[in-house]
Design a protein around this motif. Structure first.
Motif, PDB file in Angstrom:
ATOM      1  N   ARG A  40       0.855  -0.958  -0.033  1.00 14.38           N
ATOM      2  CA  ARG A  40      -0.002   0.137  -0.240  1.00 14.38           C
ATOM      3  C   ARG A  40       1.273   0.967  -0.419  1.00 14.38           C
ATOM      4  O   ARG A  40       2.114   1.613   0.926  1.00 14.38           O
ATOM      5  CB  ARG A  40      -1.028   0.093   0.590  1.00 14.38           C
ATOM      6  CG  ARG A  40      -1.832  -0.687   1.214  1.00 14.38           C
ATOM      7  CD  ARG A  40      -2.539  -1.205   2.269  1.00 14.38           C
ATOM      8  NE  ARG A  40      -4.182  -2.049   2.967  1.00 14.38           N
ATOM      9  CZ  ARG A  40      -4.784  -2.337   4.223  1.00 14.38           C
ATOM     10  NH1 ARG A  40      -4.137  -1.260   4.860  1.00 14.38           N
ATOM     11  NH2 ARG A  40      -5.395  -3.482   3.550  1.00 14.38           N
ATOM     12  N   SER A  41       0.745   2.447  -0.977  1.00 15.66           N
ATOM     13  CA  SER A  41       1.354   3.245  -0.777  1.00 15.66           C
ATOM     14  C   SER A  41       1.187   4.177   0.017  1.00 15.66           C
ATOM     15  O   SER A  41      -0.563   4.579   1.196  1.00 15.66           O
ATOM     16  CB  SER A  41       0.457   3.929  -1.858  1.00 15.66           C
ATOM     17  OG  SER A  41       1.354   5.776  -1.719  1.00 15.66           O
ATOM     18  N   GLU A  43       2.016   7.190   0.789  1.00 12.99           N
ATOM     19  CA  GLU A  43       2.776   8.550   0.304  1.00 12.99           C
ATOM     20  C   GLU A  43       1.604  10.498   0.799  1.00 12.99           C
ATOM     21  O   GLU A  43       0.520  10.105   0.632  1.00 12.99           O
ATOM     22  CB  GLU A  43       3.297   9.330  -0.948  1.00 12.99           C
ATOM     23  CG  GLU A  43       3.714  10.133  -1.625  1.00 12.99           C
ATOM     24  CD  GLU A  43       4.634  10.389  -1.091  1.00 12.99           C
ATOM     25  OE1 GLU A  43       5.439  11.193   0.216  1.00 12.99           O
ATOM     26  OE2 GLU A  43       6.074   9.749  -0.995  1.00 12.99           O
ATOM     27  N   LEU A  49       2.550  12.863  -5.464  1.00 14.38           N
ATOM     28  CA  LEU A  49       1.204  12.438  -5.251  1.00 14.38           C
ATOM     29  C   LEU A  49       1.579  12.044  -6.962  1.00 14.38           C
ATOM     30  O   LEU A  49       1.652  12.735  -6.815  1.00 14.38           O
ATOM     31  CB  LEU A  49       0.612  12.694  -4.801  1.00 14.38           C
ATOM     32  CG  LEU A  49       0.587  12.321  -3.057  1.00 14.38           C
ATOM     33  CD1 LEU A  49      -0.865  13.960  -2.974  1.00 14.38           C
ATOM     34  CD2 LEU A  49      -0.103  10.844  -2.864  1.00 14.38           C
ATOM     35  N   THR A  52      -3.361   9.027  -9.401  1.00 14.57           N
ATOM     36  CA  THR A  52      -3.648   7.539  -8.967  1.00 14.57           C
ATOM     37  C   THR A  52      -3.986   7.817  -7.534  1.00 14.57           C
ATOM     38  O   THR A  52      -5.249   7.158  -7.221  1.00 14.57           O
ATOM     39  CB  THR A  52      -3.472   6.472  -9.622  1.00 14.57           C
ATOM     40  OG1 THR A  52      -2.294   6.247  -9.691  1.00 14.57           O
ATOM     41  CG2 THR A  52      -3.672   6.300 -11.450  1.00 14.57           C
ATOM     42  N   GLU A  53      -3.101   8.621  -7.132  1.00 10.07           N
ATOM     43  CA  GLU A  53      -3.672   8.389  -5.317  1.00 10.07           C
ATOM     44  C   GLU A  53      -4.153   9.533  -4.548  1.00 10.07           C
ATOM     45  O   GLU A  53      -4.639  10.063  -4.638  1.00 10.07           O
ATOM     46  CB  GLU A  53      -1.763   8.425  -4.544  1.00 10.07           C
ATOM     47  CG  GLU A  53      -0.773   7.126  -4.896  1.00 10.07           C
ATOM     48  CD  GLU A  53       0.602   7.420  -4.613  1.00 10.07           C
ATOM     49  OE1 GLU A  53       0.665   6.421  -4.398  1.00 10.07           O
ATOM     50  OE2 GLU A  53       1.097   8.576  -5.181  1.00 10.07           O
ATOM     51  N   ASN A  54      -4.555   8.960  -3.264  1.00  8.92           N
ATOM     52  CA  ASN A  54      -5.370   9.621  -2.750  1.00  8.92           C
ATOM     53  C   ASN A  54      -4.527   9.794  -1.594  1.00  8.92           C
ATOM     54  O   ASN A  54      -4.596   9.714  -1.343  1.00  8.92           O
ATOM     55  CB  ASN A  54      -6.501   9.278  -2.984  1.00  8.92           C
ATOM     56  CG  ASN A  54      -7.702  10.113  -2.014  1.00  8.92           C
ATOM     57  OD1 ASN A  54      -7.259  10.433  -0.396  1.00  8.92           O
ATOM     58  ND2 ASN A  54      -8.817  11.132  -2.493  1.00  8.92           N
ATOM     59  N   ASN A  58      -3.379   7.096   1.433  1.00 12.06           N
ATOM     60  CA  ASN A  58      -2.348   7.551   1.700  1.00 12.06           C
ATOM     61  C   ASN A  58      -2.529   7.704   3.527  1.00 12.06           C
ATOM     62  O   ASN A  58      -1.264   7.083   4.172  1.00 12.06           O
ATOM     63  CB  ASN A  58      -1.242   8.005   1.073  1.00 12.06           C
ATOM     64  CG  ASN A  58      -1.085   7.985  -0.455  1.00 12.06           C
ATOM     65  OD1 ASN A  58      -2.200   6.504  -0.503  1.00 12.06           O
ATOM     66  ND2 ASN A  58      -0.355   7.677  -1.202  1.00 12.06           N
ATOM     67  N   VAL A 140       7.108   1.533  -4.495  1.00  8.04           N
ATOM     68  CA  VAL A 140       6.395   2.071  -3.529  1.00  8.04           C
ATOM     69  C   VAL A 140       6.601   1.847  -2.676  1.00  8.04           C
ATOM     70  O   VAL A 140       6.158   2.285  -0.736  1.00  8.04           O
ATOM     71  CB  VAL A 140       4.841   1.408  -3.915  1.00  8.04           C
ATOM     72  CG1 VAL A 140       4.038   1.680  -3.173  1.00  8.04           C
ATOM     73  CG2 VAL A 140       4.297   1.677  -5.199  1.00  8.04           C
TER      74      VAL A 140
END
Length: 231
Positions: A40-41, A43, A49, A52-54, A58, A140
């Protein structure tokens, strides 16, 4: 305190790696394995970021792993090798004697500077180096380990906040650390540091029982061959 790489600090570093090897693995292994498996990210730096990341997701991931690791560490005091406890007890007494005016602060920083800064945090950052994983992490997971290690290190460094001094941290870490620096977490860390720096009456006996066994078997005494010399 004890943040420099002196000969004495390096000796204690190596001492902890040998004596605390099994303790380190028992404490961190399950959580480290989970971080590698879930991938799991964590960041929380908005400048890093991807699309695709939230950030909120995170942050939740990071809090989850930090809480899990801190719980594992702070509940492991009774498993800390007695020889390490003896060293920490001596360090604490020496630091308090040297700095009596700030004994409340140095009583904790003398221990956290080793057990968090030089023992747990490096192992979380580089599990392969400490034998916790056979492989290097992917990018990651490596970034997640870095952020988790930073957070654990800051949580363990409670002594520097005794007199209201500020922590050195990146701006993006402030919301996370502000959330974690509550009385509950600080009390848990203090209780842990107190426990690992307090010798038990059966410390010597326990230390002999909990030594790391590298090889088992019988010792066989053999006479050395004597070579006759002619004059």
């Amino acid at each position: 305190l004890f943040r420099g790489n002196s000969v004495a600090s390096k000796v204690i570093d190596e001492f902890m790696k040998v004596v605390g090897h099994s303790y380190l693995h028992r404490t961190l292994q399950p959580c480290i394995d989970e971080i590698f498996e879930l991938k799991r990210s964590c960041e929380i730096d908005q400048t890093k970021l991807n699309e695709t990341e939230n950030l909120d997701v995170n942050m939740t991931n990071l809090l989850f792993f930090v809480e899990k690791l801190m719980s594992a560490i702070t509940s492991s005091a009774r498993s800390c090798p007695p020889l390490m406890v003896k060293i920490f007890s001596m360090l604490r007494m020496a630091a308090i004697k040297q700095f009596p005016d700030i004994h409340d602060e140095v009583g904790y920083t003398a221990i956290s500077g080793f057990i968090f800064l030089r023992f747990f945090a490096p192992a979380i950052l580089n599990p392969k180096l400490f034998g916790l994983r056979p492989e290097n992490p992917n990018p990651v997971v490596a970034r997640s380990l870095l952020l988790i290690s930073k957070t654990i290190q800051n949580l363990g460094n409670i002594g520097s906040r005794q007199r209201g001094s500020s922590l050195r941290k990146e701006d993006y870490m402030v919301p996370l650390l502000t959330q974690l620096m509550d009385p509950q977490h600080i009390k848990a860390v203090k209780n842990y540091l107190d426990a690992v720096a307090t010798e038990e009456t059966n410390c010597l006996e326990s230390s002999l029982q909990l030594c790391t066994v590298y090889r088992e078997g019988y010792l066989v005494k053999r006479a050395l061959a004597r070579k006759k010399l002619s004059v």
